[in-house]
Write a protein that holds these residues in place. Structure first.
Motif, PDB file in Angstrom:
ATOM      1  N   GLY A  99     -26.155  16.384 -21.782  1.00 56.77           N
ATOM      2  CA  GLY A  99     -26.548  16.658 -20.408  1.00 56.77           C
ATOM      3  C   GLY A  99     -26.506  15.402 -19.566  1.00 56.77           C
ATOM      4  O   GLY A  99     -26.068  14.338 -20.002  1.00 56.77           O
ATOM      5  N   PRO A 100     -26.995  15.490 -18.338  1.00 59.27           N
ATOM      6  CA  PRO A 100     -26.986  14.318 -17.450  1.00 59.27           C
ATOM      7  C   PRO A 100     -27.905  13.227 -17.985  1.00 59.27           C
ATOM      8  O   PRO A 100     -29.038  13.489 -18.391  1.00 59.27           O
ATOM      9  N   VAL A 101     -27.361  11.976 -17.971  1.00 63.14           N
ATOM     10  CA  VAL A 101     -28.129  10.804 -18.409  1.00 63.14           C
ATOM     11  C   VAL A 101     -28.133   9.823 -17.259  1.00 63.14           C
ATOM     12  O   VAL A 101     -27.063   9.404 -16.780  1.00 63.14           O
ATOM     13  N   SER A 102     -29.286   9.425 -16.789  1.00 62.57           N
ATOM     14  CA  SER A 102     -29.386   8.453 -15.689  1.00 62.57           C
ATOM     15  C   SER A 102     -29.110   7.060 -16.235  1.00 62.57           C
ATOM     16  O   SER A 102     -29.829   6.568 -17.121  1.00 62.57           O
ATOM     17  N   VAL A 103     -28.068   6.425 -15.687  1.00 61.21           N
ATOM     18  CA  VAL A 103     -27.639   5.124 -16.233  1.00 61.21           C
ATOM     19  C   VAL A 103     -27.576   4.049 -15.155  1.00 61.21           C
ATOM     20  O   VAL A 103     -27.382   2.863 -15.470  1.00 61.21           O
ATOM     21  N   ALA A 104     -27.657   4.397 -13.893  1.00 63.29           N
ATOM     22  CA  ALA A 104     -27.500   3.405 -12.831  1.00 63.29           C
ATOM     23  C   ALA A 104     -28.560   2.326 -12.945  1.00 63.29           C
ATOM     24  O   ALA A 104     -29.744   2.625 -13.170  1.00 63.29           O
ATOM     25  N   GLY A 105     -28.171   1.073 -12.811  1.00 63.42           N
ATOM     26  CA  GLY A 105     -29.088  -0.047 -12.870  1.00 63.42           C
ATOM     27  C   GLY A 105     -29.320  -0.584 -14.261  1.00 63.42           C
ATOM     28  O   GLY A 105     -29.977  -1.619 -14.429  1.00 63.42           O
ATOM     29  N   LEU A 106     -28.852   0.122 -15.283  1.00 67.39           N
ATOM     30  CA  LEU A 106     -28.984  -0.361 -16.650  1.00 67.39           C
ATOM     31  C   LEU A 106     -27.913  -1.400 -16.956  1.00 67.39           C
ATOM     32  O   LEU A 106     -26.792  -1.340 -16.432  1.00 67.39           O
ATOM     33  N   ARG A 107     -28.264  -2.331 -17.799  1.00 68.40           N
ATOM     34  CA  ARG A 107     -27.254  -3.247 -18.292  1.00 68.40           C
ATOM     35  C   ARG A 107     -26.430  -2.543 -19.372  1.00 68.40           C
ATOM     36  O   ARG A 107     -26.901  -1.598 -20.010  1.00 68.40           O
ATOM     37  N   ALA A 115     -27.261   1.112 -26.124  1.00 68.66           N
ATOM     38  CA  ALA A 115     -28.329   1.381 -27.104  1.00 68.66           C
ATOM     39  C   ALA A 115     -28.966   2.743 -26.862  1.00 68.66           C
ATOM     40  O   ALA A 115     -29.243   3.509 -27.803  1.00 68.66           O
ATOM     41  N   GLN A 116     -29.212   3.093 -25.597  1.00 69.16           N
ATOM     42  CA  GLN A 116     -29.835   4.389 -25.297  1.00 69.16           C
ATOM     43  C   GLN A 116     -28.930   5.547 -25.698  1.00 69.16           C
ATOM     44  O   GLN A 116     -29.389   6.528 -26.306  1.00 69.16           O
ATOM     45  N   LEU A 117     -27.647   5.473 -25.368  1.00 75.79           N
ATOM     46  CA  LEU A 117     -26.744   6.573 -25.685  1.00 75.79           C
ATOM     47  C   LEU A 117     -26.581   6.743 -27.187  1.00 75.79           C
ATOM     48  O   LEU A 117     -26.553   7.873 -27.695  1.00 75.79           O
ATOM     49  N   LEU A 118     -26.472   5.635 -27.914  1.00 72.54           N
ATOM     50  CA  LEU A 118     -26.328   5.746 -29.366  1.00 72.54           C
ATOM     51  C   LEU A 118     -27.574   6.378 -29.984  1.00 72.54           C
ATOM     52  O   LEU A 118     -27.482   7.194 -30.920  1.00 72.54           O
ATOM     53  N   ALA A 119     -28.721   6.022 -29.442  1.00 69.65           N
ATOM     54  CA  ALA A 119     -29.961   6.596 -29.981  1.00 69.65           C
ATOM     55  C   ALA A 119     -30.040   8.091 -29.684  1.00 69.65           C
ATOM     56  O   ALA A 119     -30.433   8.902 -30.549  1.00 69.65           O
ATOM     57  N   ARG A 120     -29.674   8.528 -28.474  1.00 66.67           N
ATOM     58  CA  ARG A 120     -29.742   9.949 -28.128  1.00 66.67           C
ATOM     59  C   ARG A 120     -28.719  10.750 -28.917  1.00 66.67           C
ATOM     60  O   ARG A 120     -28.983  11.877 -29.328  1.00 66.67           O
ATOM     61  N   VAL A 121     -27.510  10.200 -29.125  1.00 65.86           N
ATOM     62  CA  VAL A 121     -26.512  10.929 -29.922  1.00 65.86           C
ATOM     63  C   VAL A 121     -27.014  11.119 -31.343  1.00 65.86           C
ATOM     64  O   VAL A 121     -26.886  12.202 -31.946  1.00 65.86           O
ATOM     65  N   VAL A 163     -23.469  13.423 -36.099  1.00 61.92           N
ATOM     66  CA  VAL A 163     -22.415  12.854 -35.236  1.00 61.92           C
ATOM     67  C   VAL A 163     -22.794  11.411 -34.924  1.00 61.92           C
ATOM     68  O   VAL A 163     -23.942  11.104 -34.604  1.00 61.92           O
ATOM     69  N   LYS A 164     -21.807  10.559 -35.013  1.00 68.02           N
ATOM     70  CA  LYS A 164     -21.967   9.167 -34.619  1.00 68.02           C
ATOM     71  C   LYS A 164     -21.049   8.884 -33.434  1.00 68.02           C
ATOM     72  O   LYS A 164     -20.074   9.584 -33.205  1.00 68.02           O
ATOM     73  N   ALA A 165     -21.368   7.830 -32.691  1.00 66.23           N
ATOM     74  CA  ALA A 165     -20.618   7.551 -31.465  1.00 66.23           C
ATOM     75  C   ALA A 165     -20.213   6.082 -31.408  1.00 66.23           C
ATOM     76  O   ALA A 165     -20.882   5.200 -31.953  1.00 66.23           O
ATOM     77  N   ASN A 166     -19.086   5.862 -30.733  1.00 69.55           N
ATOM     78  CA  ASN A 166     -18.628   4.510 -30.407  1.00 69.55           C
ATOM     79  C   ASN A 166     -18.442   4.466 -28.886  1.00 69.55           C
ATOM     80  O   ASN A 166     -17.695   5.253 -28.311  1.00 69.55           O
ATOM     81  N   ILE A 167     -19.151   3.560 -28.218  1.00 68.89           N
ATOM     82  CA  ILE A 167     -19.166   3.531 -26.754  1.00 68.89           C
ATOM     83  C   ILE A 167     -18.623   2.187 -26.271  1.00 68.89           C
ATOM     84  O   ILE A 167     -19.030   1.117 -26.757  1.00 68.89           O
ATOM     85  N   SER A 168     -17.704   2.263 -25.333  1.00 66.12           N
ATOM     86  CA  SER A 168     -17.158   1.048 -24.709  1.00 66.12           C
ATOM     87  C   SER A 168     -16.917   1.337 -23.241  1.00 66.12           C
ATOM     88  O   SER A 168     -16.894   2.483 -22.799  1.00 66.12           O
ATOM     89  N   MET A 169     -16.722   0.272 -22.468  1.00 68.21           N
ATOM     90  CA  MET A 169     -16.477   0.399 -21.048  1.00 68.21           C
ATOM     91  C   MET A 169     -15.010   0.711 -20.789  1.00 68.21           C
ATOM     92  O   MET A 169     -14.105   0.127 -21.397  1.00 68.21           O
ATOM     93  N   GLY A 170     -14.786   1.652 -19.869  1.00 68.57           N
ATOM     94  CA  GLY A 170     -13.439   1.931 -19.409  1.00 68.57           C
ATOM     95  C   GLY A 170     -13.176   1.186 -18.110  1.00 68.57           C
ATOM     96  O   GLY A 170     -13.722   0.101 -17.881  1.00 68.57           O
ATOM     97  N   PRO A 171     -12.358   1.739 -17.224  1.00 70.83           N
ATOM     98  CA  PRO A 171     -12.100   1.097 -15.927  1.00 70.83           C
ATOM     99  C   PRO A 171     -13.399   0.884 -15.157  1.00 70.83           C
ATOM    100  O   PRO A 171     -14.245   1.770 -15.067  1.00 70.83           O
ATOM    101  N   LEU A 172     -13.529  -0.325 -14.616  1.00 66.49           N
ATOM    102  CA  LEU A 172     -14.747  -0.670 -13.900  1.00 66.49           C
ATOM    103  C   LEU A 172     -14.648  -0.273 -12.437  1.00 66.49           C
ATOM    104  O   LEU A 172     -13.554  -0.104 -11.892  1.00 66.49           O
TER     105      LEU A 172
END
Length: 849
Positions: A188-196, A202-208, A215-224
């Motif tokens: 669902g919607p996750v509020s992320v604005a203002g987070l480093r 860390a928050q997304l990996l914990a919620r997944v 299920v495990k996740a790998n998260i990286s930044m795409g186009p900024l």
């Protein structure tokens, strides 16, 4: 069934995710295009190819909306920069500041006194640091493929790359919405604005892990995202700019074209919400490579560049001469640290400080930079520190030059003599002049020069004598000459110095020697110099010198009114014998001339070739004749053809060549004039012009022969003295063998040679060659005898003996030059060409060439 439902659910989920991804791409594209349009400037910058392509991919309604925004911007919106900054042309680095005129060009009335050894201190100074922006790349775009820092703040427009694996396998590209949320499938919607970024990860990996079991996740930044910032103050192009989310303050300064010369480099401010967040000192980056204060930008940030602060200049012998902006630096030592310190050639004891006093006057203060107390001198705005250099000249050296193996400087030591500078003859080049070595010395305190000579031969024989092996002082120059060297080149600088220091009370100390000496020219006058010393300077006499007497010309100023000339006869024989009374003491400007032995000449010789009994080169005496030399050569052989003898003289060849060169030049000028009218003339005349041009090309190949026509049979007869030739150096006589040919050349149908037959006249041989052509001049046919004489005139069987042909003769049928009216020189040209051609043919006929 469960597996089918799982697959179907996976497909539905994947389809929904694809649809979401498609909508995300559309939104990103729309945001990209709108950002580019909003960043459009009043400078009418065109859309990039990528922006145009994305604009075409939008729905028609969105395209219309975007174009409407573009029209509104073009109608007068506030200036802004495009998302991809426009081309930035590299600009020149300012050499002076508009607020600080510390760097002045040499010769300015307010400048320091110029000295030759201090040229560097008067060179225009540049403002330090501004060349950082002189080579700004023509386009600027921050790197987007670098790792994202962990402290990067997430905001709307950023994109995350999410990979799920384990119980479910899927990949998502999730953009951050405008309200700062991330629509994560299954979470669902996750509020992320203002987070480093590190916190978000860390928050997304914990919620997944907590909500998606297995299920495990790998998260990286795409186009900024792109952010809008403002660059204001004293920059080249202030305004609003859209830059990458990873951009820093220096990135934004580059985008804006750099800082103006009136802008500061020491106090660049980053403002956020009206408050100063940080201050950037570019000197930290330029001098120490410190980028800690180069803060990363956030949306809405303002970079403000205030005017430049106080400045000081450092010029001369420092590593980094420039104009520096001072901030917390208060004393001279700190300013010198900006310049990198003194060079090894600096003269710290003679430094100077220029400053403006309280009366607004520019003053000059001497400062000794080697004293610690001076380094604590307080600096003021507008000060200029000038560090002079040490003197270019070297002390305690001896210079060795000329005909030596290793020219250059050598260490001077007290008590040094000439033989210490040149220990042995092996230190010299081959064939040195050991009798004349010149020593140039500087006299203190005025640094006038004094010149004297020595003999290395005498120095080696008597090394302990001051007169033969003179002591050498510091800064002396020892010049050695070779027997075959051009001495004038080595002595010329010394002569110029002696001439410069001459005046009305003391004339230039120079004398001349001319005539039969090895090296005639002008030489320095030494104290007590005699005729024998001048002969030694000139390399002694040549073998052609007249040793009984010579002439000395002397110039005297009479009562300061006029200059009189005296001619003195010097008994050269007594001078060479060492008689002191005859060895005249020389004065300034004396001219000594050594005469030549009467009737002395270089050995002259002539060459005999061909059918002589003893061919070769023969030396001759002055006035000797050809008949005499032929007798010395044994006369002619039995096969000689005396009528075809060819006599050539070098003096005649040079004279003829000069005349032909002058004729060639005039012909080229006439051809150039005729060529200008070629377009208007008739076809036949244009053909004539082509013929003339062709003949002119042939004339370039003509070389003078220098032939002198002689009658050798008459010369060899008993009464042939009237036909004899007085010989000159370089004369050549060629005696061909007997021949039987008669040659026909020129305007005939078949130029060739024919076997000589008695009783056949000229026209018969012309007929045998096919007769004349239409271009032939039948009235000017002439015959060239084998000896070079020419017989012209109408021939017939009853013309007499003059028309009888002889073996070796050449018949020339010339071109009718009357048909070529445009040029007046063509008759002479035709004769030269055909005479040269017939001469070659005649010589070939008689076997000369």
């Amino acid at each position: 069934m469960a597996m089918v439902r799982e697959c179907r659910g996976s497909m539905i989920t994947t389809g929904r995710l694809s649809a979401l991804r498609f909508k995300g791409v559309i939104r990103s594209a729309l945001a990209f295009v709108l950002a580019g349009l909003m960043a459009w400037t009043v400078q009418a910058v065109e859309l990039s190819a990528e922006q145009r392509q994305l604009l075409l991919q939008l729905p028609p309604a969105e395209q219309a909306k975007a174009l409407q925004m573009l029209d509104q911007q073009g109608a007068g919106a506030s200036p802004a920069a495009p998302q991809f900054p426009q081309v930035v042309t590299p600009r020149a680095v300012p050499s002076t500041s508009s607020v600080e005129a510390a760097a002045r060009v040499p010769g300015d009335p307010s400048s320091s006194v110029d000295r030759e050894e201090d040229r560097k201190v008067d060179l225009p100074l540049k403002q330090f640091g501004y060349d950082l922006f002189a080579g700004v790349p023509t386009t600027f775009a921050p790197a987007t493929d670098i790792p994202v820092p962990t402290d990067y703040l997430i905001g709307p427009g950023d994109t995350l790359q999410v990979q799920l694996f384990g119980k479910e396998n899927a990949e998502y590209t999730l953009p951050v919405t405008r309200d700062g949320a991330l629509n994560f499938p299954g979470l669902g919607p996750v509020s992320v604005a203002g987070l480093r970024f590190q916190e978000l990860k860390a928050q997304l990996l914990a919620r997944v892990e907590r909500q998606l079991i297995g299920v495990k996740a790998n998260i990286s930044m795409g186009p900024l995202r792109s952010i809008r910032i403002f660059v204001m103050g004293d920059v080249e192009r202030p305004g609003s700019y859209t830059v990458s989310g990873l951009s820093t303050m220096t990135n934004a300064l580059f985008v804006s074209g750099g800082i103006k010369p009136i802008g500061t480099l020491r106090d660049i401010q980053l403002k956020r919400s009206g408050r100063i967040v940080t201050r950037l000192d570019l000197y930290d980056l330029l001098l120490r490579g410190d980028t800690r204060d180069d803060a990363r930008l956030q949306p809405g940030d303002v970079i403000f560049v205030p005017p430049i602060g106080a400045t000081v200049g450092v010029a001369g012998e420092v590593k980094r001469p420039a104009i520096y902006e001072i901030k917390n630096e208060k004393i001279l030592k700190e300013v010198l640290a900006f310049s990198g310190g003194l060079l090894a050639t600096a003269y710290p004891e003679g430094a100077q400080l220029e400053r403006i006093n309280q009366r607004r006057e520019r003053t000059l203060v001497d400062v000794n930079l080697s004293e610690t107390s001076v380094l604590s001198t307080a600096m003021q705005n507008g000060d200029v520190v000038r560090v002079h250099s040490i003197l270019d000249r070297m002390e305690d050296i001896v210079l060795l030059s000329g005909h030596v193996q290793r020219p250059g400087g050598y260490q001077w030591r007290a008590g040094m003599r000439l033989t210490d500078v040149i220990p042995a003859v092996k230190d010299l080049l081959p064939k040195p002049d050991l009798d004349y070595v010149l020593i140039r010395r500087e006299l203190q305190p005025g640094r006038e020069i004094q010149v004297f000579s020595a003999s290395l031969t005498a120095a080696y024989e008597q090394p302990a004598s001051d007169s033969t092996n003179p002591p050498i002082q510091a800064r002396d120059e020892v010049i050695v000459f070779g027997m075959d060297d051009t001495r004038a080149e080595l002595i010329a600088p010394i002569i110029e110095e002696l001439q410069r220091q001459a005046n009305n009370l003391e004339p230039a100390q120079l004398v001349n020697v001319a005539g039969r000496v090895r090296a005639p020219g002008q030489y320095p006058l030494e104290a007590g110099m005699r005729v024998s010393d001048l002969l030694r300077a000139g390399g002694q006499l040549t073998e052609a010198a007249y040793t009984l007497e010579a002439e000395l010309t002397r110039y005297d100023i009479v009562n300061g009114e006029s200059r009189e000339i005296q001619h003195l006869i010097v008994n050269l024989g007594e001078v060479l014998a060492g008689q002191q009374d005859a060895d005249v003491v020389l004065r300034a400007h004396d001219h000594f001339n050594v005469k030549e032995v009467p009737q002395w000449r270089d050995q002259e010789q002539v060459t005999l070739r061909g059918e002589v009994r003893f061919p070769g080169s023969y030396p001759i005496r002055r006035g000797e004749t050809l008949k005499s030399v032929l007798a010395r050569a044994g006369g002619l052989t039995d096969f000689a053809y005396a009528e075809g003898a060819v006599f050539m003289r070098e003096e005649l060849r040079r004279r003829e060549q000069e005349q032909m060169d002058a004729l060639r030049l005039r012909l080229q000028e006439d051809l150039a004039a005729v060529s200008l009218e070629a377009a208007q003339v008739k076809t036949t005349e244009r053909q004539d012009l082509q013929v003339m041009t062709s003949l002119a090309g042939q004339l370039d190949k003509v070389k003078a022969a220098g032939r002198l026509v002689i009658d050798l049979p008459a010369l060899l007869s008993d009464g042939g003295d009237n036909a004899d030739v007085v010989l000159k150096d370089g004369d050549t006589l060629v005696i061909p063998a007997a021949t039987q040919e008669v040659t026909v050349i020129g305007e005939v149908f078949h130029p060739t040679s024919h076997l000589y037959r008695g009783g056949i006249v000229r026209d018969d041989y012309v007929s045998l060659s096919g007769g004349t052509t239409k271009k032939a001049d039948n009235k000017r046919i002439y015959v060239v005898r084998a000896n070079g004489s020419v017989i012209a005139g109408k021939a017939s069987r009853w013309f007499g003996r003059q028309s009888e042909m002889k073996p070796g003769d050449t018949i020339v049928v010339p071109l009718d030059v009357e048909r070529l009216r445009p040029l007046t020189l063509w008759t002479s040209v035709s004769q030269i060409l055909y005479q040269f051609g017939l001469a070659i043919a005649a010589w070939n006929t008689v076997g000369v060439l």
